[in-house]
Design a protein around this motif. Structure first.
Motif, mmCIF file in Angstrom:
data_model
loop_
_atom_site.group_PDB
_atom_site.id
_atom_site.type_symbol
_atom_site.label_atom_id
_atom_site.label_comp_id
_atom_site.label_asym_id
_atom_site.label_seq_id
_atom_site.Cartn_x
_atom_site.Cartn_y
_atom_site.Cartn_z
ATOM 1 N N UNK A 245 0.864 -1.173 0.000
ATOM 2 C CA UNK A 245 0.000 0.000 0.000
ATOM 3 C C UNK A 245 0.902 1.225 0.000
ATOM 4 N N UNK A 246 0.740 2.086 -1.005
ATOM 5 C CA UNK A 246 1.481 3.347 -1.099
ATOM 6 C C UNK A 246 0.519 4.497 -0.819
ATOM 7 N N UNK A 247 0.979 5.470 -0.034
ATOM 8 C CA UNK A 247 0.161 6.632 0.314
ATOM 9 C C UNK A 247 1.011 7.882 0.160
ATOM 10 N N UNK A 248 0.472 8.875 -0.519
ATOM 11 C CA UNK A 248 1.068 10.211 -0.575
ATOM 12 C C UNK A 248 0.120 11.107 0.208
ATOM 13 N N UNK A 249 0.679 11.900 1.130
ATOM 14 C CA UNK A 249 -0.183 12.680 2.016
ATOM 15 C C UNK A 249 0.537 13.914 2.550
ATOM 16 N N UNK A 250 -0.235 14.946 2.923
ATOM 17 C CA UNK A 250 0.359 16.141 3.521
ATOM 18 C C UNK A 250 0.955 15.882 4.906
ATOM 19 N N UNK A 251 0.419 14.913 5.635
ATOM 20 C CA UNK A 251 0.909 14.590 6.982
ATOM 21 C C UNK A 251 1.414 13.148 6.992
ATOM 22 N N UNK A 252 2.284 12.848 7.948
ATOM 23 C CA UNK A 252 2.810 11.492 8.096
ATOM 24 C C UNK A 252 1.707 10.577 8.640
ATOM 25 N N UNK A 253 1.448 9.434 7.968
ATOM 26 C CA UNK A 253 0.394 8.536 8.441
ATOM 27 C C UNK A 253 0.874 7.618 9.566
ATOM 28 N N UNK A 254 -0.093 7.121 10.326
ATOM 29 C CA UNK A 254 0.165 6.097 11.340
ATOM 30 C C UNK A 254 -0.595 4.845 10.900
ATOM 31 N N UNK A 255 0.140 3.836 10.439
ATOM 32 C CA UNK A 255 -0.458 2.617 9.888
ATOM 33 C C UNK A 255 -0.691 1.531 10.939
ATOM 34 N N UNK A 256 -0.638 1.863 12.212
ATOM 35 C CA UNK A 256 -0.744 0.843 13.253
ATOM 36 C C UNK A 256 -1.974 -0.043 13.079
ATOM 37 N N UNK A 257 -3.129 0.549 12.831
ATOM 38 C CA UNK A 257 -4.349 -0.257 12.690
ATOM 39 C C UNK A 257 -4.314 -1.144 11.452
ATOM 40 N N UNK A 258 -3.650 -0.701 10.389
ATOM 41 C CA UNK A 258 -3.542 -1.528 9.185
ATOM 42 C C UNK A 258 -2.591 -2.694 9.444
ATOM 43 N N UNK A 259 -1.510 -2.435 10.171
ATOM 44 C CA UNK A 259 -0.596 -3.524 10.541
ATOM 45 C C UNK A 259 -1.349 -4.578 11.336
ATOM 46 N N UNK A 260 -2.143 -4.138 12.313
ATOM 47 C CA UNK A 260 -2.881 -5.077 13.164
ATOM 48 C C UNK A 260 -3.913 -5.877 12.383
ATOM 49 N N UNK A 261 -4.534 -5.257 11.394
ATOM 50 C CA UNK A 261 -5.604 -5.904 10.640
ATOM 51 C C UNK A 261 -5.087 -6.661 9.425
ATOM 52 N N UNK A 262 -4.083 -6.114 8.749
ATOM 53 C CA UNK A 262 -3.739 -6.644 7.436
ATOM 54 C C UNK A 262 -2.243 -6.803 7.188
ATOM 55 N N UNK A 263 -1.430 -6.561 8.196
ATOM 56 C CA UNK A 263 0.014 -6.643 7.995
ATOM 57 C C UNK A 263 0.627 -7.779 8.772
ATOM 58 N N UNK A 264 1.824 -7.568 9.245
ATOM 59 C CA UNK A 264 2.557 -8.520 10.065
ATOM 60 C C UNK A 264 2.780 -7.866 11.426
ATOM 61 N N UNK A 265 1.924 -8.108 12.405
ATOM 62 C CA UNK A 265 2.039 -7.426 13.698
ATOM 63 C C UNK A 265 3.387 -7.603 14.390
ATOM 64 N N UNK A 266 4.073 -8.714 14.155
ATOM 65 C CA UNK A 266 5.394 -8.913 14.770
ATOM 66 C C UNK A 266 6.452 -8.024 14.121
ATOM 67 N N UNK A 267 6.139 -7.518 12.914
ATOM 68 C CA UNK A 267 7.077 -6.669 12.168
ATOM 69 C C UNK A 267 6.338 -5.407 11.751
ATOM 70 N N UNK A 268 6.129 -4.506 12.686
ATOM 71 C CA UNK A 268 5.378 -3.285 12.400
ATOM 72 C C UNK A 268 6.251 -2.312 11.611
ATOM 73 N N UNK A 269 6.536 -2.699 10.400
ATOM 74 C CA UNK A 269 7.421 -1.871 9.585
ATOM 75 C C UNK A 269 6.646 -1.192 8.467
#
Length: 189
Positions: A61-85
């Protein structure tokens, strides 16, 4: 502006749930920014895309945005929680290289639709004013992009009268996801 990316674990139900619906993914991206944070500035607005690499069996998932995003909820739902990178970088160096006459190759995922004043398929003679229908053929989809290129600040190069673009990964989105067809466009050198 920032450009960020996060790998998604396509084997997880949560990732499949997000990937299968542009609306759910849009909502997940919007939730990366707290209330009150600018979602659009003079420099730009929040944009996102999914990048599928079948050879590496990966989804980013690539995001361009005016502010820095916090992907914590996406990591928990759809990523690798052991590797919150995830990575976020300043996008200014890229933007500073854009100038009149510069040439770039790019990929675009779009939903090429057009409005019709009357839908002949509505049945029983009921006009469907302003209904959006998807462009179906490669020619229609290519022309849709070409028609919008100048107003969006770019032009599609031509060689011997042929536009240098490739329409690929054409698929009809389900009725719950989008009104038309999704396609990927790759500009050629």
């Amino acid at each position: 502006m920032f450009i960020s990316r996060i790998p998604l674990n396509a084997g997880r139900y949560g990732a499949q749930h997000l990937i299968s619906s542009p609306y759910r993914m849009h909502a997940a991206v919007e939730a990366c920014f707290p209330p009150g944070v600018a979602r659009q500035t003079e420099e730009g607005r929040i944009l996102w895309r999914l990048d599928f690499n079948e050879e590496a069996h990966s989804v980013w998932l690539y995001v361009v945005s005016p502010a820095k995003p916090d992907f914590t909820h996406i990591v928990e739902q759809a990523g690798w929680p052991m590797y919150q990178e995830w990575q976020s970088k300043d996008y200014a160096p890229v933007l500073s290289r854009i100038h009149v006459g510069a040439r770039f190759n790019f990929r675009l995922r779009a939903n090429p639709v057009h409005k019709v004043g009357h839908d002949k398929f509505a049945g029983k003679g009921k006009p469907q004013d302003g209904k959006r229908l998807g462009h179906v053929t490669v020619e229609q989809q290519s022309q849709w992009l070409i028609d919008r290129s100048e107003s969006n600040g770019f032009s599609v190069l031509q060689h011997d009268g042929d536009y240098q673009l490739v329409v690929s990964q054409r698929k009809k989105e389900s009725a719950s996801n989008a009104p038309g067809r999704a396609l990927n466009v790759k500009a050629m050198k």
